[in-house]
Design an enzyme around this catalytic site. Structure first.
Site, PDB file in Angstrom:
ATOM      1  N   LYS A  31      -2.199  -1.591  -3.840  1.00  0.00           N
ATOM      2  CA  LYS A  31      -3.057  -0.407  -3.795  1.00  0.00           C
ATOM      3  C   LYS A  31      -2.215   0.842  -3.900  1.00  0.00           C
ATOM      4  O   LYS A  31      -1.217   0.927  -3.182  1.00  0.00           O
ATOM      5  CB  LYS A  31      -3.816  -0.443  -2.474  1.00  0.00           C
ATOM      6  CG  LYS A  31      -4.649   0.773  -2.186  1.00  0.00           C
ATOM      7  CD  LYS A  31      -5.225   0.680  -0.812  1.00  0.00           C
ATOM      8  CE  LYS A  31      -5.851   2.024  -0.487  1.00  0.00           C
ATOM      9  NZ  LYS A  31      -6.212   2.150   0.869  1.00  0.00           N
ATOM     10  N   LYS A  72       0.859  -1.190   0.000  1.00  0.00           N
ATOM     11  CA  LYS A  72       0.000   0.000   0.000  1.00  0.00           C
ATOM     12  C   LYS A  72       0.890   1.233   0.000  1.00  0.00           C
ATOM     13  O   LYS A  72       1.698   1.431   0.909  1.00  0.00           O
ATOM     14  CB  LYS A  72      -0.908  -0.022   1.217  1.00  0.00           C
ATOM     15  CG  LYS A  72      -1.744   1.247   1.348  1.00  0.00           C
ATOM     16  CD  LYS A  72      -2.783   1.111   2.437  1.00  0.00           C
ATOM     17  CE  LYS A  72      -3.491   2.435   2.654  1.00  0.00           C
ATOM     18  NZ  LYS A  72      -4.490   2.360   3.711  1.00  0.00           N
TER      19      LYS A  72
HETATM   20  C1  PBG Z   1      -7.176   3.387   5.566  1.00  0.00           C
HETATM   21  C2  PBG Z   1      -7.594   3.317   4.153  1.00  0.00           C
HETATM   22  C3  PBG Z   1      -7.464   4.311   3.177  1.00  0.00           C
HETATM   23  C4  PBG Z   1      -8.036   3.794   2.011  1.00  0.00           C
HETATM   24  C5  PBG Z   1      -8.489   2.518   2.293  1.00  0.00           C
HETATM   25  N1  PBG Z   1      -8.200   2.230   3.619  1.00  0.00           N
HETATM   26  C6  PBG Z   1      -6.944   5.689   3.294  1.00  0.00           C
HETATM   27  C7  PBG Z   1      -5.537   5.946   3.612  1.00  0.00           C
HETATM   28  O1  PBG Z   1      -4.689   5.068   3.700  1.00  0.00           O
HETATM   29  O2  PBG Z   1      -5.264   7.139   3.811  1.00  0.00           O
HETATM   30  C8  PBG Z   1      -8.133   4.519   0.716  1.00  0.00           C
HETATM   31  C9  PBG Z   1      -9.055   3.938  -0.312  1.00  0.00           C
HETATM   32  C10 PBG Z   1      -9.425   4.847  -1.418  1.00  0.00           C
HETATM   33  O3  PBG Z   1      -8.809   5.896  -1.665  1.00  0.00           O
HETATM   34  O4  PBG Z   1     -10.391   4.503  -2.133  1.00  0.00           O
HETATM   35  N2  PBG Z   1      -8.199   3.007   6.443  1.00  0.00           N
END
Ligand code: PBG
Length: 325
Positions: free
Chosen positions: A251, A197
């Site tokens: 991601k 991520k």
């Molecule tokens: C954290 C989380 C995020 C997203 C999914 N889980 C935000 C982040 O890491 O700041 C982002 C998903 C998206 O942008 O669609 N709980």
């Protein structure tokens, strides 16, 4: 390989032929539809930067999932939007927290016909907006955060999830969650690991959807990945696999197709890609200006993700696309 013929067009001349020889296939069951649930909401609320996506109430989420189910979708991932936040993010593991309530409703309505994933993180619930506990110096403290992740996992399992999806990028989070689930009566609850991520600029609309603002203009670069690195993703993925992940994830998706393809080469587990909020919003915005054909571009991007090697896709387009394919 030597080709005797140089007529690729033979395989492209009709739609039926193109379908016959298409390397990548897309089906409604490839998708996991994301849902936001707003605590105490009576009506679904629109989200300015995510046209067509809503903060749902407990009844509107059921109606919407029914539409997904009818379109052939088999899975949803649920995010909570709590009314109150605090420094510990305690709403994330409250027995009657917003996600726990929503999961119970969905499980009661759909049983095992819909696979329920819940995002497991603290950022939606903390007043500072970080994914973990923050120490006196303003730094995210990895190990004390893991204890809270264990509590969240148990509370989500008790509510009826099939999978928890830890997204906070704390080191050792998969192992911590696996061990606490294995010691409980919820051994069958699986883990979808947000393994690779990236600290991305593409999460902005999501933060609007969950009302998150990171304190003092901060960011997540001390725990999420640096987009200059790809090999690091393999390390993150291998760690999660060895810690007990059942499904691994990359991601965002479109900016990281190279990562998806490299992970695919080395991992046998199901591989998921998250087509994130910013990726959705860019298509919606350009489409609303008439600059691109949004439906066509969305489909092209989904196929690109499959072609790169993902088995599953989390996408805000899931319902629309499932209805079209
Ligand atoms: C954290 C989380 C995020 C997203 C999914 N889980 C935000 C982040 O890491 O700041 C982002 C998903 C998206 O942008 O669609 N709980």
């Amino acid at each position: 390989m030597t080709y005797l013929s140089h007529r690729p067009r033979r395989l492209r001349s009709t739609p039926a032929l193109r379908d016959l020889v298409a390397e990548s296939k897309l089906s409604p069951s490839d998708f996991i539809m994301p849902y936001f649930v707003l605590e105490d909401a009576t009506e679904p609320q629109g989200i300015a930067s995510l046209d067509g996506v809503y903060q749902h109430s407990l009844s509107s989420i059921i109606q919407d999932i029914k539409q997904c189910y009818e379109a052939g979708i088999k899975a949803v991932i649920i995010f909570g939007v709590p009314v109150h936040k605090n420094s510990l993010g305690s709403g994330a593991y409250a027995r009657d927290g917003v996600v726990q309530k929503a999961v119970r409703e969905v499980r009661n309505s759909f049983g095992d016909d819909i696979v329920i994933f819940a995002d497991l993180c603290l950022d939606e619930y903390t007043d500072h907006g970080h994914c973990g506990l923050v120490d006196r110096n303003g730094r995210v403290d990895n190990d004390s955060t893991l204890e809270l992740y264990q509590k969240i996992a148990l509370s989500q399992a008790e509510a009826g999830v099939h999978f928890v999806a830890p997204s906070g990028m704390m080191d050792g989070q998969v192992q911590a969650i696996r061990s606490v689930l294995d010691k409980s009566e919820f051994k069958d609850v699986g883990i979808l690991a947000y393994s690779a991520k990236y600290a991305s600029g593409l999460y902005g609309p999501f933060r609007d959807a969950v009302n998150v603002r990171i304190a003092d203009g901060g960011d997540r670069r001390s725990y999420q990945q640096d987009y200059r690195n790809a090999r690091e993703s393999l390390k993150e993925v291998f760690l999660d696999v060895s810690e007990g992940a059942d499904i691994v994830m990359v991601k965002p998706a479109i900016t990281y197709l190279d990562v998806i393809s490299r992970v695919r080469e080395v991992v046998d587990l199901p591989l998921c890609a998250y087509h994130v909020s910013g990726e959705y919003a860019m298509i919606k915005a350009a489409s609303s200006l008439g600059w691109i054909d949004g439906e066509a571009v969305a489909l092209e991007q989904m196929y690109a993700i499959k072609r790169a090697g993902a088995d599953l896709i989390i996408s805000y387009f899931a319902k629309d696309i499932a209805r079209r394919i």
